[in-house]
Motif scaffolding. Structure first.
Motif, mmCIF file in Angstrom:
data_model
loop_
_atom_site.group_PDB
_atom_site.id
_atom_site.type_symbol
_atom_site.label_atom_id
_atom_site.label_comp_id
_atom_site.label_asym_id
_atom_site.label_seq_id
_atom_site.Cartn_x
_atom_site.Cartn_y
_atom_site.Cartn_z
ATOM 1 N N ILE A 52 -10.970 27.768 16.270
ATOM 2 C CA ILE A 52 -11.772 28.312 17.366
ATOM 3 C C ILE A 52 -11.714 29.831 17.219
ATOM 4 C CG2 ILE A 52 -11.414 26.331 18.892
ATOM 5 C CD1 ILE A 52 -9.393 27.938 20.462
ATOM 6 N N PRO A 53 -12.616 30.567 17.849
ATOM 7 C CA PRO A 53 -12.653 32.020 17.652
ATOM 8 C C PRO A 53 -11.325 32.706 17.981
ATOM 9 C CG PRO A 53 -14.631 31.279 18.775
ATOM 10 C CD PRO A 53 -13.703 30.095 18.717
ATOM 11 N N ASP A 54 -10.987 33.691 17.161
ATOM 12 C CA ASP A 54 -9.756 34.452 17.377
ATOM 13 C C ASP A 54 -9.693 35.032 18.780
ATOM 14 O OD1 ASP A 54 -8.992 33.938 14.768
ATOM 15 O OD2 ASP A 54 -9.565 35.918 14.024
ATOM 16 N N LYS A 55 -10.815 35.547 19.255
ATOM 17 C CA LYS A 55 -10.840 36.181 20.580
ATOM 18 C C LYS A 55 -10.427 35.202 21.679
ATOM 19 C CE LYS A 55 -13.442 39.604 23.067
ATOM 20 N NZ LYS A 55 -14.527 40.540 23.046
ATOM 21 N N VAL A 56 -10.713 33.937 21.482
ATOM 22 C CA VAL A 56 -10.283 32.905 22.438
ATOM 23 C C VAL A 56 -8.770 32.713 22.324
ATOM 24 C CG1 VAL A 56 -10.447 30.455 23.035
ATOM 25 C CG2 VAL A 56 -12.519 31.755 22.469
ATOM 26 N N GLN A 57 -8.283 32.666 21.094
ATOM 27 C CA GLN A 57 -6.853 32.446 20.864
ATOM 28 C C GLN A 57 -5.986 33.616 21.330
ATOM 29 O OE1 GLN A 57 -6.202 29.320 20.777
ATOM 30 N NE2 GLN A 57 -4.967 29.341 18.917
ATOM 31 N N TRP A 58 -6.550 34.815 21.388
ATOM 32 C CA TRP A 58 -5.769 35.973 21.825
ATOM 33 C C TRP A 58 -5.138 35.738 23.183
ATOM 34 C CZ3 TRP A 58 -9.941 40.266 20.733
ATOM 35 C CH2 TRP A 58 -10.081 40.428 19.355
ATOM 36 N N LYS A 59 -5.838 35.065 24.081
ATOM 37 C CA LYS A 59 -5.281 34.807 25.413
ATOM 38 C C LYS A 59 -4.070 33.876 25.321
ATOM 39 C CE LYS A 59 -9.717 35.967 26.572
ATOM 40 N NZ LYS A 59 -10.417 36.593 25.459
ATOM 41 N N SER A 105 -1.075 42.623 28.046
ATOM 42 C CA SER A 105 -1.879 41.398 28.125
ATOM 43 C C SER A 105 -3.363 41.715 28.041
ATOM 44 C CB SER A 105 -1.620 40.661 29.442
ATOM 45 O OG SER A 105 -0.334 40.120 29.490
ATOM 46 N N LEU A 106 -3.804 42.682 28.811
ATOM 47 C CA LEU A 106 -5.227 43.017 28.833
ATOM 48 C C LEU A 106 -5.696 43.538 27.476
ATOM 49 C CD1 LEU A 106 -5.423 44.600 32.384
ATOM 50 C CD2 LEU A 106 -6.361 42.383 31.640
ATOM 51 N N ILE A 107 -4.865 44.363 26.856
ATOM 52 C CA ILE A 107 -5.221 44.868 25.520
ATOM 53 C C ILE A 107 -5.321 43.711 24.536
ATOM 54 C CG2 ILE A 107 -4.359 46.201 23.548
ATOM 55 C CD1 ILE A 107 -3.225 48.199 25.684
ATOM 56 N N GLN A 108 -4.340 42.821 24.542
ATOM 57 C CA GLN A 108 -4.353 41.706 23.596
ATOM 58 C C GLN A 108 -5.487 40.737 23.875
ATOM 59 O OE1 GLN A 108 -0.710 39.456 23.206
ATOM 60 N NE2 GLN A 108 -1.355 38.693 21.215
ATOM 61 N N ASN A 112 -7.362 43.685 21.469
ATOM 62 C CA ASN A 112 -6.348 43.321 20.484
ATOM 63 C C ASN A 112 -6.190 44.320 19.350
ATOM 64 O OD1 ASN A 112 -4.213 41.731 19.851
ATOM 65 N ND2 ASN A 112 -5.400 40.060 18.989
ATOM 66 N N ARG A 113 -6.242 45.577 19.673
ATOM 67 C CA ARG A 113 -5.948 46.620 18.689
ATOM 68 C C ARG A 113 -4.437 46.652 18.518
ATOM 69 N NH1 ARG A 113 -8.414 49.704 14.748
ATOM 70 N NH2 ARG A 113 -7.270 51.657 14.605
ATOM 71 N N THR A 114 -3.962 46.221 17.360
ATOM 72 C CA THR A 114 -2.539 45.979 17.144
ATOM 73 C C THR A 114 -1.673 47.207 17.373
ATOM 74 O OG1 THR A 114 -3.109 44.258 15.562
ATOM 75 C CG2 THR A 114 -0.848 45.047 15.513
ATOM 76 N N VAL A 116 -2.138 49.812 19.236
ATOM 77 C CA VAL A 116 -2.078 50.147 20.666
ATOM 78 C C VAL A 116 -1.205 49.128 21.386
ATOM 79 C CG1 VAL A 116 -3.435 50.481 22.773
ATOM 80 C CG2 VAL A 116 -4.333 51.270 20.558
ATOM 81 N N ARG A 117 -1.413 47.867 21.068
ATOM 82 C CA ARG A 117 -0.616 46.795 21.680
ATOM 83 C C ARG A 117 0.863 46.996 21.364
ATOM 84 N NH1 ARG A 117 -1.918 41.615 19.057
ATOM 85 N NH2 ARG A 117 0.267 41.354 18.584
ATOM 86 N N TRP A 118 1.164 47.353 20.115
ATOM 87 C CA TRP A 118 2.548 47.579 19.699
ATOM 88 C C TRP A 118 3.163 48.736 20.473
ATOM 89 C CZ3 TRP A 118 4.805 51.843 17.286
ATOM 90 C CH2 TRP A 118 6.122 51.657 16.886
ATOM 91 N N ALA A 119 2.405 49.834 20.635
ATOM 92 C CA ALA A 119 2.923 50.997 21.361
ATOM 93 C C ALA A 119 3.262 50.628 22.807
ATOM 94 C CB ALA A 119 1.907 52.141 21.315
ATOM 95 N N ILE A 120 2.409 49.866 23.451
ATOM 96 C CA ILE A 120 2.667 49.428 24.827
ATOM 97 C C ILE A 120 3.879 48.501 24.859
ATOM 98 C CG2 ILE A 120 1.718 48.173 26.816
ATOM 99 C CD1 ILE A 120 0.453 50.972 26.270
ATOM 100 N N PHE A 121 3.967 47.605 23.882
ATOM 101 C CA PHE A 121 5.121 46.705 23.799
ATOM 102 C C PHE A 121 6.418 47.506 23.657
ATOM 103 C CE2 PHE A 121 8.147 44.363 21.131
ATOM 104 C CZ PHE A 121 8.387 43.269 21.944
ATOM 105 N N MET A 122 6.391 48.536 22.824
ATOM 106 C CA MET A 122 7.603 49.337 22.625
ATOM 107 C C MET A 122 7.996 50.072 23.909
ATOM 108 S SD MET A 122 8.734 48.558 19.756
ATOM 109 C CE MET A 122 10.082 49.723 19.703
ATOM 110 N N LEU A 123 7.021 50.610 24.630
ATOM 111 C CA LEU A 123 7.330 51.268 25.906
ATOM 112 C C LEU A 123 7.938 50.273 26.895
ATOM 113 C CD1 LEU A 123 4.211 53.577 26.330
ATOM 114 C CD2 LEU A 123 6.567 54.297 25.836
#
Length: 142
Positions: A52-59, A105-108, A112-114, A116-123
């Motif tokens: 199924i589309p990646d964008k669906v799986q991101w959630k 969550s919203l970014i992913q 899903n820009r990895t 940016v998501r990683w930077a938020i995760f690290m914070l």
């Protein structure tokens, strides 16, 4: 004690929002892809990657992430509450963690820009580390 439990309650509710969002998008995508669950045995949601589309799986991926590190957050918040550390600093760090996890969550789920998501995760991880240190100091202080 109650003000420190509020951020944990909000993150639990947010996790359920992501759960609902994942099924609201995944089930229609599965139908569109012709995936019939009636005769399937075993498997996991990860089996849908590439089907199924990646964008669906991101959630779904994000919902799984909310079942990982945040479990430590829930434990440390309960420990801090039991120790009586409901200071403004502790509450602010807890709210920072929750806000960062919701942002993650919203970014992913949407972009899903990895990096940016990683930077938020690290914070968020730094906030969790600070809470953990506060819990250890409180648990071992006289």
């Amino acid at each position: 004690m109650k003000p420190l439990l509020q951020p944990a309650a909000v993150l639990i509710l947010w996790s359920m929002v992501m759960w609902a969002w994942l099924y609201a998008t995944r089930i229609p995508a599965m139908r569109k892809a012709g995936i019939d669950l009636t005769d399937r045995h075993g498997g996991t949601g990860k089996d849908l990657d590439g089907n199924i589309p990646d964008k669906v799986q991101w959630k779904a991926h994000n919902y799984n992430h909310l079942m990982e590190q945040p479990t430590l957050f829930y434990a440390v918040v309960v420990i801090l509450a039991l120790l009586g550390d409901t200071s403004e600093t502790t509450r602010q760090i807890a709210w920072d963690y929750v806000g960062l996890r919701i942002l993650h969550s919203l970014i992913q789920a949407l972009w899903n820009r990895t990096i940016v998501r990683w930077a938020i995760f690290m914070l968020a991880s730094i906030a969790l580390l600070l809470l953990s240190i506060r819990a250890v100091v409180g648990a071992f202080s006289a």
